[in-house]
Design an enzyme around this catalytic site. Structure first.
Site, PDB file in Angstrom:
ATOM      1  CD  GLN A  23      -2.700   1.354   2.454  1.00 38.70           C
ATOM      2  OE1 GLN A  23      -2.123   1.632   3.499  1.00 38.70           O
ATOM      3  NE2 GLN A  23      -4.009   1.171   2.391  1.00 38.70           N
ATOM      4  CE1 TYR A  70      -4.651   7.891   6.199  1.00 39.16           C
ATOM      5  CE2 TYR A  70      -2.590   7.223   5.185  1.00 39.16           C
ATOM      6  CZ  TYR A  70      -3.485   7.151   6.245  1.00 39.16           C
ATOM      7  OH  TYR A  70      -3.205   6.361   7.316  1.00 39.16           O
ATOM      8  NE  ARG A  80     -12.962  -4.207  11.902  1.00 37.46           N
ATOM      9  CZ  ARG A  80     -14.175  -3.667  11.946  1.00 37.46           C
ATOM     10  NH1 ARG A  80     -14.603  -3.106  13.064  1.00 37.46           N
ATOM     11  NH2 ARG A  80     -14.961  -3.691  10.896  1.00 37.46           N
TER      12      ARG A  80
END
Length: 401
Positions: free
Chosen positions: A98, A168, A344
């Site tokens: 990423q 971002y 998660r």
């Protein structure tokens, strides 16, 4: 019905199945370089059966990190990253890096470099004004993404995921709330989308067909005046028409203003307050309830938004958010999504996919308590996994989403 566990093409590469480990900042790079702990983190996920694991976060510049401990893509990082990708490949999975620039989410005090924003803003992380890049500096940012992608290829990655989400830098340019520029990078949706399109094309030109190129795109910011779903649909249509991307991974929320829109489930306010330094802890107690909002958890909680992208686009899409069992994966495939991304649930059980493959009725042990979120400061993990060593490799000055 598309078989979740059958091999699947993603641009120029083929994954052994349609499940991707989503990017979750690992907090295991104290010197901004790969560690044995980081390699083990991804080796374990790969051994658990995913088609591809995503290494996060690989900033394109030192000032593009949310704190100074994160990897930034430079020649010194290649050897460690190559060891990591070799370990992932040995387990039969692919590896994605990423890449991106944190922009307003960067911590200038930690990085020793100014945080960037499309327009004038004060940074609550660095406690100083952010820098507004001019057109020349924007061109340098585009080139830095291309360079990071080339280094990812040199490091043995199979794919890069460009971060266009969570406010971002690129996401902040897409947001009318944060982007008030009057030049060719601000104003109309087409101008606000220019940076995303330039970066996607530059990354594709840099790697050709050696790597798959994915973009993680906000469907909406979940903030008043921020990016809305109709505008995001238009951005996605432009990105598809440009032909630089092999897939879009659809996300939502703002690391600056509304991170829980991405996560859903319990809001771990008390746990966050405990790990922050004292001045920030006091401030968080005042604003924590407004910052960490409550969104009840349900399976595939981003699906309703994502369906609209599936109707409008023909390119491959990755569904993220509340993917924990085979029924949900099959639902996603049945509705035309090409891949699913899990976060998660794999922190709780890295071998969950193997377990599902063996027992199609298997259910995740993740309770969506989100107590993993504050562990980004000490090595991202599920707090209920007793076999994980606590790695104090990040400072409590960083904020990541």
């Amino acid at each position: 019905m598309t078989d979740v566990f059958a091999p699947a093409a993603l641009g120029p590469i083929t994954l052994r199945n349609r499940v991707i480990k989503a990017a979750t900042f690992e907090g295991r790079t104290p010197d901004a370089l790969v560690t044995d702990e980081l390699i083990q983190f991804h080796r374990e996920t790969a051994a658990g059966g995913v088609g591809m694991t995503t290494v996060a976060y690989c900033a394109v510049a030192p000032g593009g990190r949310t704190d100074r401990h994160q990897i930034w893509m430079r020649p010194e990082a290649v050897a460690g990253l190559r060891t990591l990708t070799d370990a992932v490949h040995a387990e039969g999975a692919a590896a994605s890096a990423q890449i991106g620039h944190a922009g307003p989410v960067a911590n200038a005090a930690s990085n020793g470099a100014p945080a960037l924003a499309p327009s004038r803003m004060f940074s609550p992380l660095g406690m100083r004004p952010m820098k507004v890049p001019d057109v020349t500096e924007i061109s340098e940012i585009v080139a830095a993404h291309a360079n990071a992608a080339r280094l990812a290829a040199e490091s043995g990655f199979d794919a890069v995921e460009i971060h266009f989400g969570h406010n971002y830098l690129v996401s902040s340019f897409l947001s009318p709330k944060l982007n008030r520029r009057k030049d060719r990078y601000g104003g109309s949706p087409a101008h606000r989308a220019r940076l995303a399109r330039e970066i996607a094309r530059a990354v594709r030109e840099a790697v050709g067909d050696r790597l798959a190129v994915i973009a993680k795109l906000n469907m909406e910011d979940g903030v008043s005046g921020g990016l809305t779903l109709p505008d995001s649909l238009q951005v996605a249509a432009w990105l598809e028409a440009d032909g630089a991307l092999d897939a879009l991974e659809l996300t939502a929320g703002s690391s600056l203003l509304n991170p829980m829109l991405l996560f859903h489930g319990d809001a771990p306010r008390r746990e966050f307050a405990k790990v922050l330094p004292v001045p920030a802890r006091w401030g968080f107690r005042l604003v924590g309830k407004a910052f960490l909002k409550e969104y009840p958890y349900r399976e595939a909680y981003l699906l309703e938004r994502a369906r609209q992208f599936r109707r409008e686009l023909s390119m491959p899409l990755v569904l993220l958010g509340g993917i924990t069992n085979l029924d949900t994966m099959r639902q996603a495939m049945g509705e035309g999504f090409d891949f699913v991304a899990m976060g998660r649930a794999l922190l709780r059980e890295p071998n969950l996919l193997q377990r599902i493959h063996t027992d199609p009725g298997a259910q995740s042990a993740c309770t969506h308590c989100n107590e993993c979120m504050p562990t980004i400061y000490t090595g991202t993990r599920c707090v209920f996994r007793l076999d994980q060593r606590l790695d104090a490799t990040a400072d409590p000055e960083a904020v990541q989403g």
